[in-house]
Design a protein around this motif. Structure first.
Motif, PDB file in Angstrom:
ATOM      1  N   PRO A 237      -6.735  84.608  87.482  1.00 58.27           N
ATOM      2  CA  PRO A 237      -7.311  84.946  88.671  1.00 58.27           C
ATOM      3  C   PRO A 237      -7.629  86.239  88.916  1.00 58.27           C
ATOM      4  O   PRO A 237      -6.864  86.917  89.615  1.00 58.27           O
ATOM      5  CB  PRO A 237      -6.621  84.147  89.596  1.00 58.27           C
ATOM      6  CG  PRO A 237      -5.161  84.071  89.000  1.00 58.27           C
ATOM      7  CD  PRO A 237      -5.349  84.027  87.354  1.00 58.27           C
ATOM      8  N   VAL A 238      -8.634  86.932  88.376  1.00 55.64           N
ATOM      9  CA  VAL A 238      -8.895  88.355  88.286  1.00 55.64           C
ATOM     10  C   VAL A 238      -8.638  88.912  89.808  1.00 55.64           C
ATOM     11  O   VAL A 238      -8.023  89.865  90.033  1.00 55.64           O
ATOM     12  CB  VAL A 238     -10.196  88.837  87.490  1.00 55.64           C
ATOM     13  CG1 VAL A 238     -10.555  90.160  87.738  1.00 55.64           C
ATOM     14  CG2 VAL A 238     -10.007  88.378  85.920  1.00 55.64           C
ATOM     15  N   PHE A 239      -9.519  88.477  90.728  1.00 55.14           N
ATOM     16  CA  PHE A 239      -9.644  89.001  92.046  1.00 55.14           C
ATOM     17  C   PHE A 239      -8.291  89.181  92.675  1.00 55.14           C
ATOM     18  O   PHE A 239      -7.874  89.939  93.388  1.00 55.14           O
ATOM     19  CB  PHE A 239     -10.654  88.733  92.849  1.00 55.14           C
ATOM     20  CG  PHE A 239     -10.833  89.184  94.075  1.00 55.14           C
ATOM     21  CD1 PHE A 239     -11.258  90.534  94.267  1.00 55.14           C
ATOM     22  CD2 PHE A 239     -10.408  88.639  95.389  1.00 55.14           C
ATOM     23  CE1 PHE A 239     -11.281  91.051  95.750  1.00 55.14           C
ATOM     24  CE2 PHE A 239     -10.477  89.208  96.509  1.00 55.14           C
ATOM     25  CZ  PHE A 239     -11.011  90.587  96.793  1.00 55.14           C
ATOM     26  N   ALA A 240      -7.658  87.940  92.576  1.00 59.86           N
ATOM     27  CA  ALA A 240      -6.332  87.589  93.314  1.00 59.86           C
ATOM     28  C   ALA A 240      -5.116  88.718  92.702  1.00 59.86           C
ATOM     29  O   ALA A 240      -4.308  89.166  93.381  1.00 59.86           O
ATOM     30  CB  ALA A 240      -5.887  86.204  93.126  1.00 59.86           C
ATOM     31  N   VAL A 241      -5.186  88.663  91.333  1.00 58.10           N
ATOM     32  CA  VAL A 241      -4.238  89.679  90.827  1.00 58.10           C
ATOM     33  C   VAL A 241      -4.623  91.021  91.112  1.00 58.10           C
ATOM     34  O   VAL A 241      -3.585  91.944  91.277  1.00 58.10           O
ATOM     35  CB  VAL A 241      -4.333  89.411  89.028  1.00 58.10           C
ATOM     36  CG1 VAL A 241      -3.632  90.696  88.311  1.00 58.10           C
ATOM     37  CG2 VAL A 241      -3.999  88.130  88.781  1.00 58.10           C
TER      38      VAL A 241
END
Length: 357
Positions: A237-241
């Motif tokens: 989960p790119v944005f959450a990371v």
């Protein structure tokens, strides 16, 4: 009007994190691409993932101590099943402490994998306290508990001393207080309370615990696979990371966990002192087990509900109603909540008191 967000999650995050993540949506690291479209294999994002995992271990004092930090999808609820899949041996048993809704959900999932012993529970008293004086079976493969219970406003103030591997769901109080994190075998947490937006789950694990169950584990559920692929076994989960990474940076730059704990103690003391002083309110959790993250309280006379609701809403407060199973009010005061916002709530409580006298 400034909003004071007391939501239990997804919750308040630092303003600078909002601003940096918003900019990254438009242009990530000057790449001309949004963080929402950047390749997770790109050099820039791999650096984010590596630095985020390293920051977790640094903040917890676990660097070089045999631990791995990985970011996963599925929320903390997936770990309810993934933990026993990876730790509960064939023919073995797991021990659980039942302290609330999420602890009960973890117990339910563990029962699919083998013998699951609930060694203590506060369910009969609507989870208003943390059980004490229990005995952890020495032959358990692990002991699982939830450190902070968002719905009922209770928090473990002391942790068991045992040779049995400790597994802790720290979803709602991770990075909020100093602990000896080396006592834990696994720590997991959904990001959406103290670390980032919904969509990412942090897991910190002592690698020596893995590979001992005697069962074949599907790849997506196998912690070892995610460790070996450095949280890139599948698209993360790119944005959450990325937003979690920014929050971890913010935490480090502002004095780390020690500084956060001091601020959290001050916020909790301010609010609990008002609940105890003000004759119109009462707390729902036993005093010795009160959470410093989720403060649950009731009006002694529900006839004042409409008036109080108008007061706190007019003050710009949001997310204050309690969970339906408890009722009343719940003020979630996570790391990013400034003490000034807690004072706004206290002022509203005092204004109600003055209007009724």
């Amino acid at each position: 009007m400034k909003k004071h967000n007391f939501s239990a999650g997804p919750s308040i995050l630092p303003q600078e994190v909002f601003e940096k993540s918003a900019q990254a949506i438009l242009d990530f690291n000057g790449s001309g691409l949004s963080i929402l479209e950047i390749s997770h294999r790109s050099k820039d994002f791999v650096a984010v993932m590596d630095e985020a995992r390293a920051l977790v271990l640094e903040l917890m004092g676990l660097t070089g101590k045999g631990y791995h930090a990985i970011f996963l999808g599925g929320g903390a609820s997936l770990e309810f099943a993934r933990v026993p899949y990876n730790l509960l041996k064939e023919g073995g048993k797991a021990a659980y402490l039942d302290t609330g809704t999420w602890a009960a959900a973890a117990i339910k999932e563990a029962k699919f994998f083998g013998q699951t012993e609930v060694i203590a529970s506060s369910k009969a008293d609507n989870y208003s306290y943390i059980p004490k004086g229990y005995t952890i079976p020495a032959d358990a493969d692990y002991f699982h508990y939830t450190s902070n219970n968002t719905i009922f406003g209770t928090q473990m103030q002391q942790f068991p001393d045992t040779d049995v591997p400790l597994v802790c769901d720290m979803s709602s109080d991770i990075f909020s207080r100093q602990l000896d994190f080396s006592k834990f075998g696994i720590i997991y947490a959904g990001a959406q309370k103290n670390m980032g937006p919904a969509g990412a789950t942090l897991l910190v694990i002592k690698e020596e615990l893995l590979g001992k169950t005697g069962r074949a584990i599907p790849s997506m559920l196998d912690y070892k696979q995610h460790i070996d692929k450095e949280s890139m076994y599948n698209t993360p989960p790119v944005f959450a990371v990325y937003t979690s990474y920014l929050t971890l940076q913010w935490l480090k730059n502002n004095g780390g966990i020690a500084a956060a704990e001091a601020k959290n103690n001050a916020k909790a003391e301010l609010l609990y002192n008002e609940i105890d002083r003000n004759p119109l309110f009462v707390g729902t959790a036993k005093t010795e087990d009160r959470s410093k993250m989720n403060v649950c309280f009731l009006l002694k006379d529900e006839a004042h509900t409409e008036q109080f609701d108008k007061l706190w809403k007019a003050a710009g407060i949001s997310g204050l109603p309690g969970h339906r199973s408890v009722g009343g009010y719940r003020a979630s005061i996570y790391n990013a909540m400034p003490i000034e916002s807690v004072q706004v709530l206290v002022d509203a409580m005092q204004e109600l008191e003055k209007s009724i006298q």
